[in-house]
Design an enzyme around this catalytic site. Structure first.
Site, short mmCIF file in Angstrom:
data_model
loop_
_atom_site.label_atom_id
_atom_site.label_comp_id
_atom_site.label_asym_id
_atom_site.label_seq_id
_atom_site.Cartn_x
_atom_site.Cartn_y
_atom_site.Cartn_z
N ARG A 104 0.81 -1.23 0.00
CA ARG A 104 0.00 0.00 0.00
C ARG A 104 0.85 1.29 0.00
O ARG A 104 0.42 2.32 0.51
CB ARG A 104 -0.94 0.07 1.21
CG ARG A 104 -1.92 -1.03 1.31
CD ARG A 104 -3.00 -0.96 0.22
NE ARG A 104 -3.96 -2.00 0.44
CZ ARG A 104 -3.85 -3.24 -0.04
NH1 ARG A 104 -2.83 -3.57 -0.80
NH2 ARG A 104 -4.78 -4.15 0.21
N SER A 132 -10.64 0.13 3.51
CA SER A 132 -10.03 -0.21 4.80
C SER A 132 -9.59 1.06 5.52
O SER A 132 -8.93 1.92 4.94
CB SER A 132 -8.82 -1.10 4.59
OG SER A 132 -9.25 -2.33 4.07
N GLU A 153 -5.04 4.11 7.06
CA GLU A 153 -4.64 3.97 5.66
C GLU A 153 -5.06 5.20 4.86
O GLU A 153 -4.50 5.49 3.81
CB GLU A 153 -5.33 2.70 5.09
CG GLU A 153 -4.98 2.40 3.65
CD GLU A 153 -5.50 1.05 3.15
OE1 GLU A 153 -5.48 0.07 3.92
OE2 GLU A 153 -5.92 1.00 1.99
C1 LIG Z 1 -15.40 0.41 -1.26
C2 LIG Z 1 -13.89 0.56 -1.28
C3 LIG Z 1 -13.11 -0.56 -1.45
C4 LIG Z 1 -11.71 -0.45 -1.47
N1 LIG Z 1 -10.96 -1.57 -1.66
C5 LIG Z 1 -9.61 -1.46 -1.74
C6 LIG Z 1 -8.80 -2.62 -1.98
O1 LIG Z 1 -9.29 -3.72 -2.15
N2 LIG Z 1 -7.45 -2.44 -2.03
C7 LIG Z 1 -6.87 -1.22 -1.88
O2 LIG Z 1 -5.64 -1.11 -1.96
N3 LIG Z 1 -7.61 -0.11 -1.63
C8 LIG Z 1 -8.96 -0.21 -1.56
N4 LIG Z 1 -9.71 0.91 -1.31
C9 LIG Z 1 -9.03 2.19 -1.02
C10 LIG Z 1 -8.75 3.08 -2.25
O3 LIG Z 1 -9.57 2.74 -3.34
C11 LIG Z 1 -7.28 3.04 -2.65
O4 LIG Z 1 -6.46 3.54 -1.63
C12 LIG Z 1 -7.00 3.84 -3.94
O5 LIG Z 1 -5.69 3.59 -4.35
C13 LIG Z 1 -7.23 5.35 -3.80
O6 LIG Z 1 -7.40 5.87 -5.10
P1 LIG Z 1 -8.18 7.23 -5.40
O7 LIG Z 1 -7.97 7.55 -6.82
O8 LIG Z 1 -9.59 7.16 -4.97
O9 LIG Z 1 -7.33 8.18 -4.50
P2 LIG Z 1 -7.71 9.48 -3.66
O10 LIG Z 1 -8.41 9.11 -2.41
O11 LIG Z 1 -8.37 10.46 -4.54
O12 LIG Z 1 -6.22 9.95 -3.32
C14 LIG Z 1 -5.37 9.10 -2.58
C15 LIG Z 1 -3.96 9.66 -2.59
O13 LIG Z 1 -3.41 9.62 -3.89
C16 LIG Z 1 -2.99 10.94 -4.28
N5 LIG Z 1 -3.23 11.02 -5.72
C17 LIG Z 1 -4.32 10.65 -6.40
N6 LIG Z 1 -4.13 10.82 -7.71
C18 LIG Z 1 -2.89 11.33 -7.86
C19 LIG Z 1 -2.10 11.73 -8.99
N7 LIG Z 1 -2.57 11.63 -10.24
N8 LIG Z 1 -0.86 12.21 -8.78
C20 LIG Z 1 -0.38 12.32 -7.52
N9 LIG Z 1 -1.07 11.97 -6.41
C21 LIG Z 1 -2.31 11.47 -6.59
C22 LIG Z 1 -3.85 11.87 -3.46
O14 LIG Z 1 -3.24 13.15 -3.35
C23 LIG Z 1 -3.90 11.12 -2.15
O15 LIG Z 1 -2.70 11.31 -1.43
C24 LIG Z 1 -11.10 0.82 -1.31
C25 LIG Z 1 -11.91 1.96 -1.14
C26 LIG Z 1 -13.30 1.83 -1.14
C27 LIG Z 1 -14.15 3.06 -0.96
#
Ligand SMILES: Cc1cc2nc3c(=O)[nH]c(=O)nc-3n(C[C@H](O)[C@H](O)[C@H](O)COP(=O)(O)OP(=O)(O)OC[C@H]3O[C@@H](n4cnc5c(N)ncnc54)[C@H](O)[C@@H]3O)c2cc1C
Length: 311
Positions: free
Chosen positions: A181, A229, A300
């Site tokens: 992660r 999570s 997380e």
């Molecule tokens: C229902 C549900 C299920 C999930 N299941 C999982 C799972 O199975 N496994 C898992 O690992 N995670 C899971 N997650 C958590 C989440 O989806 C991950 O952590 C995911 O990687 C976050 O992506 P996001 O685009 O939504 O990021 P955001 O929440 O929008 O941002 C997360 C971080 O990434 C940075 N960021 C985003 N885009 C960029 C970019 N282009 N350049 C630089 N920085 C950037 C942001 O600044 C922030 O620090 C789940 C979440 C939900 C709601």
């Protein structure tokens, strides 16, 4: 808003307005974070391409304002008192280009959609990750993973822009430093604009495999707003959810937030939860798990903006 920030936001708005770059003022947090909570964000900018992103970053260098790059908001909690600054949304960086078994994909593409597109092209690799509701940028930063696959393991290169001098950079697979992660600060000072994935040609029924993992998710995870999570796996290697469940906390509520009955590591919004409700519940779980099992839980999620309670 602080006067300096207010002045700079106004200058930025007037310049991007003149250049036709999309923006929205005073956006509610619940429209940006998948937990559906949070106060107002002063300004959201939605550049259409890397050039517009570069223009925005150039302005931010000249007229500094706190800013945050948001992917799909699936791991970000926005404070109840909002965010005094700018959120840069990359949802319009959504090109997908195939070259044999390689796929160049914009940071704003949603992972479930990409898995759908690559499975249609008979390219294997994303099936197990297909239920994670995130953007490609977020998956790259967080090394999103599940069911034994991590997003970082599929990347052959990352395209990014340096926030200081606006240089476009390409980071080769060999220079990526992924762990559980985490991308271990590889992307500090960079904004990811796209990634190239190396997938494997396949004659399997990839749609069926995607459906298999979707079904697994439906059975084990709640279907309510959440950030996935809440805590990373503790150093024991046993999931945080195990300890929270053993502590008898499933179903515990604070305000509109609840520790999911279905999955103890998920905090769900059962109706008008605030971000403070989420954080209070996370703190409660942390302190009880520490007292009962002497285990330290680490969040997380990312938190931006201001809340009433300590974070
Ligand atoms: C229902 C549900 C299920 C999930 N299941 C999982 C799972 O199975 N496994 C898992 O690992 N995670 C899971 N997650 C958590 C989440 O989806 C991950 O952590 C995911 O990687 C976050 O992506 P996001 O685009 O939504 O990021 P955001 O929440 O929008 O941002 C997360 C971080 O990434 C940075 N960021 C985003 N885009 C960029 C970019 N282009 N350049 C630089 N920085 C950037 C942001 O600044 C922030 O620090 C789940 C979440 C939900 C709601």
């Amino acid at each position: 808003m602080n006067r300096g920030i207010c002045y700079n936001v106004n200058v930025i708005v007037s310049v991007i307005n003149g250049k036709g770059i999309e923006y929205h003022k005073n956006v509610e947090g619940k429209r940006l974070s998948l937990f559906k909570s949070g106060g107002t964000v002063d300004l959201v900018i939605n550049p259409s391409n890397a050039r517009e992103l570069s223009t925005v970053l150039d302005l931010l260098n000249q007229f500094p304002v706190p800013y945050y790059v948001l992917g799909n908001g699936s791991n970000t909690l926005i404070g109840d008192k909002g965010f005094r600054g700018i959120i840069i949304l990359l949802s319009k960086l959504n090109d997908i280009t195939f070259s044999n078994n390689k796929v160049l994909v914009g940071a704003g593409v949603k992972l479930p959609y990409l898995a759908h597109v690559t499975s249609t092209a008979n390219l294997e690799g994303l099936e197990r990750l297909s239920g994670i509701p995130c953007s490609i940028g977020g998956a790259t930063i967080k090394n999103a993973g599940c069911y034994g696959v991590e997003f970082g393991s599929l990347i052959s290169k990352v395209l990014a822009i340096k926030t200081t001098n606006l240089d476009y950079v390409t980071i080769d697979k060999a220079l990526l430093n992924y762990s559980y992660r985490s991308s271990n600060n590889t992307f500090d000072g960079l904004i990811v604009t796209g990634v190239e994935l190396e997938l494997a040609p396949s004659n399997k029924n990839l749609r069926e495999i995607i459906e298999h993992y979707a079904q697994k998710r439906r059975l084990s995870q709640p279907n309510l707003p959440s950030l996935g999570s809440t805590f990373i796996k503790p150093s024991t290697g046993i999931s945080a959810g195990y300890y929270i469940d053993k502590a008898g906390l499933k179903g515990t509520k604070i305000g509109g937030a609840q520790i999911s009955e279905k999955h103890a590591n998920f905090i769900v919004n059962i109706g008008n939860a605030t971000s403070s409700d989420y954080l209070s519940l996370a703190e409660l779980a942390t302190s009880i798990v520490k007292r009962k099992f002497d285990i330290d839980l680490t969040k997380e999620i990312d938190i931006i903006g201001v809340n009433d309670i300590e974070q």
